[in-house]
Every structure is written in structure tokens, then in C-alpha cells.
Design an enzyme around this catalytic site. Structure first.
Site, mmCIF file in Angstrom:
data_model
loop_
_atom_site.group_PDB
_atom_site.id
_atom_site.type_symbol
_atom_site.label_atom_id
_atom_site.label_comp_id
_atom_site.label_asym_id
_atom_site.label_seq_id
_atom_site.Cartn_x
_atom_site.Cartn_y
_atom_site.Cartn_z
ATOM 1 N N THR B 342 0.821 -1.220 0.000
ATOM 2 C CA THR B 342 0.000 0.000 0.000
ATOM 3 C C THR B 342 0.850 1.264 0.000
ATOM 4 O OG1 THR B 342 -0.143 -0.288 2.386
ATOM 5 C CG2 THR B 342 -2.016 -0.999 1.088
ATOM 6 N N ASP B 343 0.185 2.396 -0.203
ATOM 7 C CA ASP B 343 0.867 3.693 -0.240
ATOM 8 C C ASP B 343 0.811 4.382 1.115
ATOM 9 O OD1 ASP B 343 1.107 3.459 -3.071
ATOM 10 O OD2 ASP B 343 -0.972 4.058 -3.221
ATOM 11 N N SER B 368 1.184 8.618 5.018
ATOM 12 C CA SER B 368 0.605 8.539 3.689
ATOM 13 C C SER B 368 1.728 8.867 2.738
ATOM 14 C CB SER B 368 -0.525 9.556 3.560
ATOM 15 O OG SER B 368 -0.865 9.698 2.216
ATOM 16 N N ARG B 369 2.072 7.921 1.886
ATOM 17 C CA ARG B 369 3.227 8.153 1.025
ATOM 18 C C ARG B 369 2.917 9.106 -0.119
ATOM 19 N NH1 ARG B 369 4.985 2.073 0.514
ATOM 20 N NH2 ARG B 369 4.468 1.690 2.669
ATOM 21 N N VAL B 370 1.657 9.459 -0.292
ATOM 22 C CA VAL B 370 1.328 10.421 -1.342
ATOM 23 C C VAL B 370 1.548 11.832 -0.816
ATOM 24 C CG1 VAL B 370 -0.547 11.355 -2.693
ATOM 25 C CG2 VAL B 370 -0.190 8.913 -2.605
#
Lengths: 133, 512
Positions: B342-343, B368-370
Site C-alpha cells: 500500500t501507499d 501517507s506516502r502520497v
């Protein structure tokens, strides 16, 4: 070690391949003795089936079954068998016939692990599906 | 013109009848050798395809199955339906079709099983199309980076762990800690956000799902939501295909260029059901008895979440997979797998939960990698400071436990931090609109809450939002529509917050 029925069948098949007469009888008798000795005689039915499969495979025999709504004329059966031999590539056919009212008309032919459904019931079903779209 | 239309029908019928060619199609058939535990071993079928559908012709009607194993001489398949009807020796026919589910607008607002059969006793579903449950994920060319936000309506998430459309954000934590609550709140908050939702319940208690449906119905969220239910009493094969079926339903909307949110609740049970199937099919067990391809099981599912670029319709599938950990062990096999796929993840901590911090989101471990590209500009502006303050507070709070004398600066930071964590608390089923969140975060980061007593923070929040809604509605609307927080809006917010505070009687006077 447990021996599978398939392995029994293969061993027996290879042993009896080119044997005849007394020699053959001896092998079969010995085989039966081996089975009882190993307490595997309950597998006999399955071994017989596997053996038949191997035999058919080796000699290009194909099992086939023709199901029809009414009994077919011998000439028709012969024509069908000829055709079947061609599509399945078999030297010989182990053919059985069956009358089943359920398919209404036409014939349903099974050979090997394929089924050719030219029965009226199936056609009506297909027609129904085609109209439904 | 009723007569003419009838003519048309007759003509069409004639044309179809003439064009109909009865074909004696050649089909593969086999026989059932073994059946049990939702698994059937079939002989014959020598030319069958992987994951092809099989039709078991039983004496009590047809049952369908899917090929999972191709062995020499036999075929291993899962049975989708009543495996008890199947007997040894029954005829099996290969259908030459991959398993498909009905998709379309008609699925919205419905509760269906993973095969698309309605479970809610409403009318039959007239599907527009059928989609295969397994599909290769969109490639690089068709994708673009995530940039539009998904507003979850949960203050702590929207500010610090923003989720974008097309992102995959894992919700992870122990049992009974509010994982589903976060997902449900997010679905409720999608009202008017141009988002379709699919909630896939895998191995959930039917009573829990009934509760969720009722809650969504009450919140008006069933108008844009589909629920795919494979309950705890359903056989493992149904649980196994449930998330793929849910994604297929979502992909219909994706192909129409719409945004979809899919919740997989939960993938731990999905992995367990796949383990069951694999072991029954005699595939070799690996770590924790899961088969070797359990990573691929989830990666191929979650890769189907995407944000497509304009040339490909511009739709998106956002997914919120849920994983249940055992006693907080995130380093178990399945959790680490899904974390790496997951991101980002939202980690829920038992300690926080029992201290009364609900939702019990652990700010440190959750990421949250975004990142901030999935926030509106106004939120980015106020939340940037919030993240820093939350981090500083946690650091200071651990020092302050020793009870030494603290300087005023530190004390102030501690007080601010305490209030911030008070703001992160939020009731279930009450998502907060993004403009209200901007207002609240603006108020705290500019020191307007420093003289509000700690126990009054939630009251103050309510009062502030209500006062602003009544007196400065247009400012909030401007923030919501433009997504910006310019100087004019800031000045107006400062004015309205001060005015609101004048009306309150519970503020601490000496501190001001």
C-alpha cells in the site's frame, strides 16, 4: 511405502505388454498374490480402470458414447462412428449406445473427455439464449 | 406508434431466427473424483484453462466452480455454491468462460454476494455488463500521479495522513479498535463528493454487516454505495473471490471515468480463506502456513487501484484495505506484506483507544506516502504547522513526564499540543466537512484556543463551527469551492473567531 493404483497399473501394463498364454496367466496370478500380500486388494477395481485407460492410450482406442432420443439405425451408428474415428484420431472405438428421452431429438456424443452436443434440447436452449439478448 | 414498434420486433425476430445457426459445439467434460470442503477434484478436462469456470451437473441442478490447479490427469477447482449437492462421478463441463460478475448502475444501493446475486430481497439486478473478476491492472501509460483528495471527514486523517484519489491506504490495528468505523465514516463523508463506494465484507459477521447497511442507509450513503458480502458462514471460495468481485464492480465506474472508493474489510480473513483453499488443494505451505503466492494474492488485487490520466477517462479507484493484527503485531506475515504493497497506513493503537482518544490513530506510525499533494491548498496551509506541532508535542510530552521545571515556551507548546490531541478526538458517524476542519485548525494554530480550557475544547469546536456557519457562511463556502485560504479569508476567519469567543463564557481570562 504406499503404492498408488496408478503405479500398480503401469507396472502390470509394462509386464504384460508382449506376453501371451501361460506366461501372461502367471504374471497376473503373481500380481494378484502381490496385492493381497501388501493388503492392497481393495484397490483392484481402481487398478483395473487405470489399466484399461493405459491400454486404450497405448492402442489408440477411444471410449465413445452416443446418446439419442430414439434407438438409432445401425447404418447411422456406423456413419457416426466413422466420423468420430476421424475427429478423434482413434484406431478403434469402444462405442456404447444409450437411449435417453430427455434430449428430445438429435444426438449427444461423448468421446474421450469431449462432448459434442447436437441434441435438440441443447439447441433449443441456445436458441432461447440467442433470443434473450 | 405501437403497431410500428411491434412490426419492428417481428422483423428483428425473423432476422434472428434466420440468422440462428445451431452449432453442435464441442465441449470438454470430466467427472468428479473427489469433493469436500468447497474443493472438487475432477478427472478428464484435459484442455481446460486456468481459472476457467466449470459447470457441475448435479442431480439437484447446476453448481459452478473455478479451476485453480491443473495437475497431470486431474483438475483442482473451488466450488462456488453448495458443494454438498455434488457427488462423486457427477459430470463436469468446461464453459470456456472466465468467472464474471454483473456490473452496472443497478448494483448501486444493493447488497450482493461475490457472484453478484442480491442478498437484500429487493428486485432482481438487471446488469448492463459482465466483468471478469480477475483483470490485469492498468499499466504505466494509462496512469497519472495521485493529486485529488479523498475527504475522509476525520480530522486527524485529513490533516496529517491525507488520502488521494487512486491511493491505497491501509487501515491496520487490533480487533475492536475502530478500523471499520474509519472506513464507514469515510463512505458517509463521500456524499456529494462525486464518489461511488464499494464496501467488501470478507468473513464478517452478518449482524455487523446488517448494522453497517442500516447506518449507511440512515446517513443516505446507500445512494452511492454497493456492498459485497461474503459472510463468516460462507465457504472459503466465496471469501476468496469477494475482493476481486468488488473491484470488478468498481472497475465499471472507473471505465466510465468516475471515482470509486473500495473498502476491503478485511484482507487478513481473505488471506486465511486463501490459505484454507491452498492447503486443501495440497499446495505447499510456507510461513504461517500461507502458500507461496499469498503476496501476489494481495498485490494483484491492490494494483488494480489506480488514477487514470485524461486520455483513459480520468477515473480512479481508491482502496482502503483493512488488516487485523493480533496483539498489535504488525510484523506478522500478512500485515508486513500489505504494508509494503500500500501507499501508507493508518495505524490504530490500543493504548490510545483505551485512553479515550477515538479514533485511536497513532500519529507517529501512520503515514501517507502520497503526502500533501492530496490536500486542498487551504488544508495544506493550516495542516503543515499541525504536523510539526503534533510531533513536537509528543517529544516534549515524554520529557515532561519527569516533572522537572519547564520554561514558559515549553509549557505553552505542551498546552497547545494537549489541545491539538483533544481536537483529534471525534465521534463516530460524524464526519467533519473540509472547510470546517480548515477553520478549526486555523483557530488552534493561530493561538485562538490557548485560553480555552482543555475539557471545553470539543464544546468550543462545536460553538465555533456553528457561529461561523451562522455569521460567516460565505467565507467557508469560498474555502470549500476554491480550495484556497487567501489573505482575505484569513482576515475574515480571524474576525469571526474573535467575535465568536466574545460570546462564550467558559474561557480562561487571565491567560489572554
Amino acid at each position: 511405502m504406499k503404492i498408488k493404483s496408478q503405479q500398480y497399473a503401469l507396472a502390470l501394463f509394462e509386464l504384460v505388454k508382449d506376453k501371451k498364454g501361460q506366461e501372461l496367466e502367471k504374471i497376473v496370478a503373481n500380481f494378484a498374490r502381490l496385492l493381497t500380500e501388501r493388503n492392497d486388494d481393495f484397490k483392484a477395481d481402481k487398478i483395473a480402470l487405470e489399466f484399461e485407460n493405459l491400454w486404450y492410450q497405448e492402442n489408440l482406442v477411444v471410449r465413445a458414447e452416443i446418446k439419442s432420443a430414439r434407438a438409432l439405425k445401425p447404418a447411422t451408428v456406423k456413419a457416426l462412428a466413422e466420423k468420430l474415428r476421424k475427429i478423434s484420431g482413434a484406431k478403434e472405438l469402444d462405442l456404447s449406445e444409450k437411449v435417453e428421452l430427455d434430449i428430445i431429438g438429435g444426438a449427444v456424443i461423448k468421446y474421450g473427455d469431449k462432448i459434442l452436443d447436437a441434441g435438440l434440447k441443447n439447441r433449443l436452449q441456445k436458441f432461447k439464449e440467442a433470443l434473450a439478448v | 406508434m405501437p403497431i410500428k414498434s411491434k412490426d419492428f420486433i417481428v422483423e428483428e425476430l425473423k432476422r434472428q431466427i434466420e440468422g440462428f445457426k445451431p452449432e453442435a459445439g464441442e465441449k470438454l467434460f470430466g467427472r468428479v473424483m473427489e469433493v469436500g470442503d468447497g474443493i472438487a477434484l475432477v478427472s478428464g478436462l484435459s484442455e481446460v484453462m486456468m481459472s476457467e469456470m466449470l459447470e457441475f451437473k448435479t442431480s439437484a441442478g447446476s453448481v459452478y466452480g473455478v479451476v485453480l490447479n491443473l495437475n497431470e490427469g486431474n483438475v483442482g477447482s473451488i466450488v462456488l455454491g453448495d458443494a454438498l449437492k455434488i457427488k462423486e462421478g457427477d459430470e463436469v463441463i468446461a464453459t470456456k468462460r472466465i468467472l464474471e460478475v454483473p456490473v452496472g448502475e443497478a448494483m448501486i444501493g444493493r447488497v450482493v454476494n461475490p457472484l453478484g446475486v442480491p442478498l437484500d430481497q429487493k428486485e432482481e439486478i438487471k446488469a448492463d455488463k459482465y466483468y471478469p473478476i480477475e483483470k490485469v491492472a492498468p499499466g504505466v501509460i494509462s496512469r497519472e500521479s495521485v493529486k485529488q483528495p479523498v475527504q475522509t471527514g476525520i480530522k486527524a486523517i485529513d490533516a496529517m495522513i491525507p488520502i488521494g484519489r487512486g491511493q491505497r491506504e491501509l487501515i491496520i490495528g487490533d480487533r475492536q479498535i475502530g478500523k471499520t468505523a474509519i472506513a464507514i465514516d469515510t463512505i458517509i463523508n463521500q456524499k456529494g463528493q462525486n464518489m461511488k463506494c464499494v464496501y467488501v465484507a470478507i468473513g464478517q459477521k452478518e449482524s455487523k454487516v446488517a448494522g453497517i447497511v442500516a447506518k449507511l442507509e440512515a446517513a443516505g450513503a446507500m445512494k452511492y454505495t454497493t456492498i459485497v458480502l461474503a459472510g463468516a458462514s460462507d465457504p472459503a471460495p466465496l471469501l476468496y473471490i469477494a475482493p476481486y468481485a468488488g473491484t470488478a464492480i468498481a472497475e465499471y465506474f472507473l471505465d466510465k471515468g468516475e471515482d470509486v472508493l473500495v473498502v476491503y474489510d478485511d484482507l487478513s480473513k481473505h488471506a486465511v480463506s486463501y490459505r484454507e483453499i491452498s492447503l486443501l488443494l495440497k499446495r505447499a505451505p510456507g510461513r504461517e502456513a500461507y502458500p507461496g503466492d499469498v503476496f501476489y494474492l494481495h498485490s494483484r488485487l491492490l494494483e488494480r487501484s489506480c488514477k487514470l490520466n485524461k486520455d483513459y477517462g480520468g477515473g480512479s479507484i481508491t482502496s482502503l484495505p483493512i488488516i487485523e493484527t493480533q496483539a498489535g503485531d504488525v510484523s506478522a506475515y500478512i500485515p508486513t506484506n500489505v504494508i509494503s504493497i500500500t501507499d501508507g497506513q493508518i495505524y490504530l493503537e490500543p493504548d490510545l483507544f483505551y485512553q479515550g482518544n477515538r479514533p485511536a490513530i497513532s500519529v507517529g506510525i501512520s503515514v501517507s506516502r502520497v503526502g500533501s499533494s492530496a490536500q486542498i491548498k487551504a488544508m495544506k496551509k493550516v495542516a503543515g504547522k499541525i504536523k510539526l506541532e503534533a510531533a513536537q508535542y509528543r517529544e516534549l510530552a515524554s520529557f515532561a513526564q519527569f516533572g522537572s521545571d519547564l520554561d514558559d515556551e515549553t509549557k505553552k507548546k505542551l498546552e497547545r499540543g494537549k489541545r491539538l490531541f483533544e481536537i483529534f478526538k471525534q465521534e463516530q458517524y460524524s464526519p467533519v466537512p473540509v472547510e470546517d476542519q480548515v477553520l478549526i485548525y486555523f483557530a488552534i494554530s493561530n493561538g485562538f484556543m490557548d485560553n480555552v480550557p482543555l475539557e471545553k475544547i470539543s464544546d468550543f469546536e462545536k460553538d465555533l463551527v456553528e457561529y461561523t456557519r451562522n455569521n460567516s457562511q460565505e467565507t467557508l463556502e469560498r474555502i470549500a469551492t476554491s480550495g484556497l485560504l487567501d489573505e482575505v479569508s484569513e482576515a475574515e476567519l480571524i474576525k469571526v473567531i474573535s467575535a465568536c469567543k466574545d460570546t462564550l463564557d467558559y474561557l480562561e481570562q487571565n491567560n489572554d
